[in-house]
Motif scaffolding. Structure first.
Motif, short mmCIF file in Angstrom:
data_model
loop_
_atom_site.label_atom_id
_atom_site.label_comp_id
_atom_site.label_asym_id
_atom_site.label_seq_id
_atom_site.Cartn_x
_atom_site.Cartn_y
_atom_site.Cartn_z
N ASP A 1 0.82 -1.21 0.00
CA ASP A 1 0.00 0.00 0.00
C ASP A 1 0.86 1.27 0.00
O ASP A 1 0.51 2.26 -0.65
N LEU A 2 1.99 1.23 0.73
CA LEU A 2 2.88 2.39 0.70
C LEU A 2 3.49 2.54 -0.70
O LEU A 2 3.55 3.65 -1.24
N GLY A 3 3.93 1.42 -1.28
CA GLY A 3 4.54 1.46 -2.62
C GLY A 3 3.59 2.00 -3.67
O GLY A 3 4.01 2.63 -4.64
N ALA A 4 2.28 1.78 -3.46
CA ALA A 4 1.27 2.28 -4.40
C ALA A 4 0.76 3.66 -4.01
O ALA A 4 -0.16 4.18 -4.64
N ASP A 5 1.36 4.25 -2.96
CA ASP A 5 0.96 5.58 -2.47
C ASP A 5 -0.51 5.61 -2.09
O ASP A 5 -1.25 6.54 -2.42
N LEU A 6 -0.94 4.56 -1.39
CA LEU A 6 -2.34 4.48 -0.94
C LEU A 6 -2.48 4.90 0.52
O LEU A 6 -3.57 5.29 0.95
N ILE A 7 -1.40 4.75 1.30
CA ILE A 7 -1.45 5.06 2.74
C ILE A 7 -0.23 5.89 3.13
O ILE A 7 0.75 5.97 2.38
N VAL A 8 -0.31 6.48 4.34
CA VAL A 8 0.81 7.26 4.87
C VAL A 8 1.13 6.73 6.27
O VAL A 8 0.44 7.07 7.24
N PRO A 9 2.17 5.88 6.41
CA PRO A 9 2.57 5.41 7.73
C PRO A 9 3.06 6.58 8.60
O PRO A 9 3.64 7.53 8.09
N VAL A 10 2.80 6.48 9.90
CA VAL A 10 3.21 7.53 10.84
C VAL A 10 4.07 6.92 11.93
O VAL A 10 3.67 5.92 12.55
N LEU A 11 5.26 7.51 12.16
CA LEU A 11 6.16 7.08 13.24
C LEU A 11 6.52 8.29 14.09
O LEU A 11 6.33 9.44 13.67
N ILE A 12 7.04 8.04 15.28
CA ILE A 12 7.33 9.13 16.22
C ILE A 12 8.76 9.01 16.74
O ILE A 12 9.38 7.94 16.63
N GLY A 13 9.26 10.08 17.32
CA GLY A 13 10.59 10.02 17.93
C GLY A 13 11.14 11.38 18.30
O GLY A 13 10.46 12.41 18.21
N ILE A 14 12.40 11.34 18.73
CA ILE A 14 13.15 12.56 19.06
C ILE A 14 14.52 12.38 18.40
O ILE A 14 15.41 11.69 18.93
N ALA A 15 14.70 12.94 17.21
CA ALA A 15 15.91 12.69 16.42
C ALA A 15 17.17 13.11 17.16
O ALA A 15 18.21 12.46 17.05
N GLU A 16 17.08 14.19 17.94
CA GLU A 16 18.26 14.69 18.63
C GLU A 16 18.84 13.65 19.58
O GLU A 16 20.05 13.59 19.81
N GLN A 17 17.97 12.79 20.14
CA GLN A 17 18.42 11.74 21.07
C GLN A 17 18.44 10.35 20.42
O GLN A 17 18.60 9.35 21.12
N ASP A 18 18.25 10.30 19.12
CA ASP A 18 18.18 9.04 18.35
C ASP A 18 16.94 8.22 18.67
O ASP A 18 16.81 7.08 18.23
N TYR A 19 15.99 8.78 19.43
CA TYR A 19 14.78 8.03 19.75
C TYR A 19 13.92 7.89 18.49
O TYR A 19 13.62 8.86 17.82
N GLY A 20 13.53 6.64 18.20
CA GLY A 20 12.63 6.38 17.09
C GLY A 20 13.32 6.30 15.74
O GLY A 20 12.66 6.03 14.73
N VAL A 21 14.63 6.51 15.71
CA VAL A 21 15.34 6.53 14.42
C VAL A 21 15.51 5.12 13.88
O VAL A 21 15.32 4.87 12.68
N ARG A 22 15.84 4.16 14.75
CA ARG A 22 15.98 2.77 14.29
C ARG A 22 14.65 2.20 13.80
O ARG A 22 14.61 1.58 12.72
N PRO A 23 13.55 2.40 14.54
CA PRO A 23 12.26 1.93 13.99
C PRO A 23 11.92 2.58 12.64
O PRO A 23 11.32 1.92 11.78
N LEU A 24 12.28 3.84 12.46
CA LEU A 24 12.04 4.50 11.17
C LEU A 24 12.83 3.81 10.08
O LEU A 24 12.30 3.51 8.99
N LEU A 25 14.11 3.52 10.36
CA LEU A 25 14.95 2.84 9.38
C LEU A 25 14.40 1.44 9.08
O LEU A 25 14.39 1.00 7.92
N GLU A 26 13.95 0.75 10.12
CA GLU A 26 13.40 -0.59 9.91
C GLU A 26 12.14 -0.53 9.04
O GLU A 26 11.92 -1.39 8.17
N ALA A 27 11.32 0.50 9.26
CA ALA A 27 10.12 0.66 8.43
C ALA A 27 10.51 0.92 6.98
O ALA A 27 9.88 0.40 6.05
N LEU A 28 11.57 1.71 6.77
CA LEU A 28 12.02 1.99 5.40
C LEU A 28 12.57 0.72 4.73
O LEU A 28 12.33 0.49 3.55
N VAL A 29 13.29 -0.10 5.50
CA VAL A 29 13.82 -1.35 4.96
C VAL A 29 12.66 -2.26 4.53
O VAL A 29 12.66 -2.85 3.45
#
Length: 682
Positions: free
Chosen positions: A244-272
């Protein structure tokens, strides 16, 4: 960095409003993945992104920065894009070449509106995108409130991947809605799994149910499972998210605090897991022909002081090697960029984003190919209309000869800049998207090309015309200085013409009182005078008729009759009640509907005429206001408009007509020009 094939790479743009933390997120990604050993900070001026002096001076992204890294067996190239609306062209040009975009935003429902143009561009181009809500440590708003605000500007349904875990005012972790596993954040380290807090079980269950229901809208099998209360397997959920993301049908939402690296690994895993492979992007763009033929597209042009010109390109198909000839130009090197660092490559395969050296004459947006039939065949981002201008002059007169060449290179780097030598005012005018945009360009002129500039507001190209007719105006030119003299004698009528009719010259000479060979001289004299009328501006919409005259068989000449005509015009024009004309532009102002009434007041407060307004096509909750506005009132319109609309309002314009300046305004203006302080010809 290993060179991976088509399926082993992803190109991801990091986009979002100014101050949302995009460059900080890129720095965190590079640190987490081991591409850099030490994280920089924007305030310290030592990040991989924002490496140019102009960016560091302002602590803001002013051009696209590329950086590559590996995670989860995938080679990622990230493009950190400017967030300021004044540099939106950079962002749009880069987005054309990516597989997915991460929209970075702050958890502030009031600022969500600033994302509208970006969402609209992504939707128009069907570019898959995710949202990363950054700076979650700075919010007091409910997560649901932020999501609701984001839903109002997204035409695709939002699918949250996570639910936040708070301890008082502190964000301590998240719940993965796919696995229902809770995690606790740790500074500089991966999050640890923890038991799901009982107090959040109900909210988590509701959020997960909403996620699954959204996915079921695009998957009948999943819908059947939900109707029958069957728990869908995780693998099925992940497959649906990817599809669904590849077909641009949905918009996944993730959260975090980039300055502290919070949520950055889950974001990368979602991209993978979920970001579409380059081949999916190629299919969506309909690019494939003979897949062995190299096809690339220029996303950004850099003119570097040391290494010359670099063209950042997306390789759509085929393989580029050093020396490949594209659009008739031989590549002078292939490089992988990491900010301002360059790593030489021997080749670049389909799916890569790389920099090509010395592609002279090649512009941003161009399609490059070894097959001339494919060259420039791909769509590119539309050029934004310039909305702000300054007239520029080199501080040293000797630098004038270098200016056009340097401006040409500036425009190569940044196609949203436009420059012109104005035909009426003879000024060099630099057009752009706002005050900061123009200042960055001026900084580059000074730093890169050694051309410091003086600036002032551009003159308004006023014209003048006449209201009355003057008849039988006499002009005689007579000079005697030994030998042949000079003699010309004419009578003319001067009449106003309808607006827009221009200038016309005619003659009603009878009996050869002005010989035919001298009549062109009369017209030349009239035209020369009209270049600078009695008010000091070019004269338009005037008809002049040569009705009578006399000549001398020896002393008359075309030159003498030209001078006689000038004298007649000088005499007659002051009797014709000259009046000042100003250029009026047809303007379309685009704003969210909430600000339409404010824009109507803005237009009328600038001597404008509102022609009407209507819903902006394909933009939910936006209006287009049509108006006529005098050019003299346009200079800082974009500044006030952005101030009124949280920075999202914009306009398009074109010259429409000339109209008389109101008498009181004209008196004020002409008095100012008379003292040498005006915005016209003195």
């Amino acid at each position: 960095m290993s060179e991976k094939g088509f399926s082993g790479s992803r190109n991801v743009a990091i986009v979002g409003p100014y101050l949302s933390g995009k460059t900080t997120l890129l720095e965190s990604i590079l640190s987490v993945t081991g591409a850099i050993s030490r994280k920089g900070r924007v305030v310290d001026g030592n990040t991989v992104g924002d490496a140019s002096p102009e960016a560091r001076d302002r602590q803001m992204t002013v051009e696209v920065n590329a950086a590559s890294t590996e995670y989860g067996g995938i080679c990622f190239t990230f493009l950190d894009c400017p967030g300021s609306v004044e540099f939106a062209q950079e962002t749009y040009n880069a987005l054309v070449g990516v597989d997915a975009a991460v929209i970075v935003c702050e958890p502030d429902a009031d600022r969500v509106l600033t994302l509208t143009p970006l969402f609209q561009f992504l939707d128009d181009w069907e570019i898959p995108h995710l949202i990363f809500i950054n700076k979650m440590d700075r919010t007091r708003a409910q997560f649901a409130e932020i999501l609701q605000a984001l839903k109002t500007i997204s035409s695709r349904p939002l699918v949250p991947h996570q639910y936040p875990i708070w301890q008082g005012e502190t964000l301590t972790g998240f719940i993965d809605l796919i696995t229902e596993q809770a995690y606790q954040y740790h500074p500089g380290a991966p999050a640890d799994p923890i038991p799901l807090p009982e107090s959040l079980r109900e909210q988590e269950h509701a959020a997960r149910a909403e996620m699954l229901e959204t996915l079921a809208d695009f998957d009948d099998h999943l819908l059947e499972e939900l109707l029958e209360d069957i728990e869908p397997p995780q693998e099925e959920i992940l497959q649906d998210l990817k599809k669904d993301l590849g077909a641009d049908l949905i918009v996944p939402v993730l959260i975090g605090i980039a300055e502290q690296d919070y949520g950055v690994r889950p974001l990368l895993e979602a991209l993978v897991r979920e970001a579409p492979e380059p081949s999916v992007t190629v299919d969506r763009r309909g690019i494939l022909s003979d897949s062995a033929t190299p096809v690339a597209q220029v996303l950004k042009t850099y003119c570097t002081q040391q290494g010359g010109k670099l063209s950042l390109v997306r390789v759509w198909q085929g393989t580029l090697t050093d020396g490949t000839v594209l659009n008739g130009v031989r590549t002078g090197g292939i490089y992988q960029l990491s900010g301002q660092q360059q790593q030489s490559l021997t080749e670049a395969k389909a799916g890569a984003i790389v920099a090509l050296a010395r592609m002279e004459g090649i512009k941003t947006g161009e399609t490059l190919s070894s097959d001339q039939q494919l060259a420039d065949s791909l769509p590119k981002a539309e050029s934004l209309t310039p909305v702000y201008a300054l007239a520029i002059t080199p501080e040293k007169r000797s630098d004038e000869v270098k200016l056009s060449s340097a401006l040409g290179k500036l425009v190569e780097e940044d196609p949203s800049l436009v420059w012109e030598q104005h035909g009426d005012t003879h000024e060099v005018i630099l057009w752009g998207q706002g005050e900061i945009h123009i200042q960055v360009a001026l900084d580059r002129l000074r730093r890169k090309y050694g051309l410091p500039m003086s600036t002032h507001l551009p003159q308004v190209p006023y014209k003048e015309t006449i209201r009355r007719t003057a008849s039988n105006i006499h002009g005689r030119y007579k000079r005697q200085s030994g030998g042949h003299g000079q003699f010309g004698d004419v009578y003319i009528d001067i009449k106003p013409q309808p607006r827009g009719a221009g200038f016309s010259f005619s003659e009603t000479i009878v009996g050869g009182v002005v010989p035919k060979q001298y009549i062109p001289g009369v017209e030349t004299g009239v035209r020369e005078y009209l270049a600078h009328g009695p008010l000091g501006f070019p004269v338009v919409d005037v008809a002049v008729t040569l009705i009578n005259g006399s000549y001398h068989t020896v002393d008359s000449s075309e030159q003498a009759f030209k001078q006689a005509a000038r004298l007649a015009m000088q005499e007659g024009m002051s009797k014709c009640e000259p009046s000042l004309l100003e250029p009026v532009l047809a303007v379309t102002i685009s704003v969210p509907t909430d600000f339409t009434s404010g824009v109507l007041r803005l237009v009328t407060g600038r001597r404008g005429q509102v022609l009407g307004y209507e819903a902006k096509p394909h933009w939910n909750g936006w209006d287009d206001v049509q108006a006529y506005l005098p050019q003299a009132e346009m200079q800082d319109l974009i500044v006030e408009l952005r101030s009124l609309t949280f920075g999202v309002g914009t306009f398009r314009w074109q010259f429409d007509h000339l109209q008389e300046v109101p008498d009181k305004v004209a008196e004020r203006l002409l008095a100012t020009i008379g003292t040498g302080n005006g915005n016209g010809h003195s």
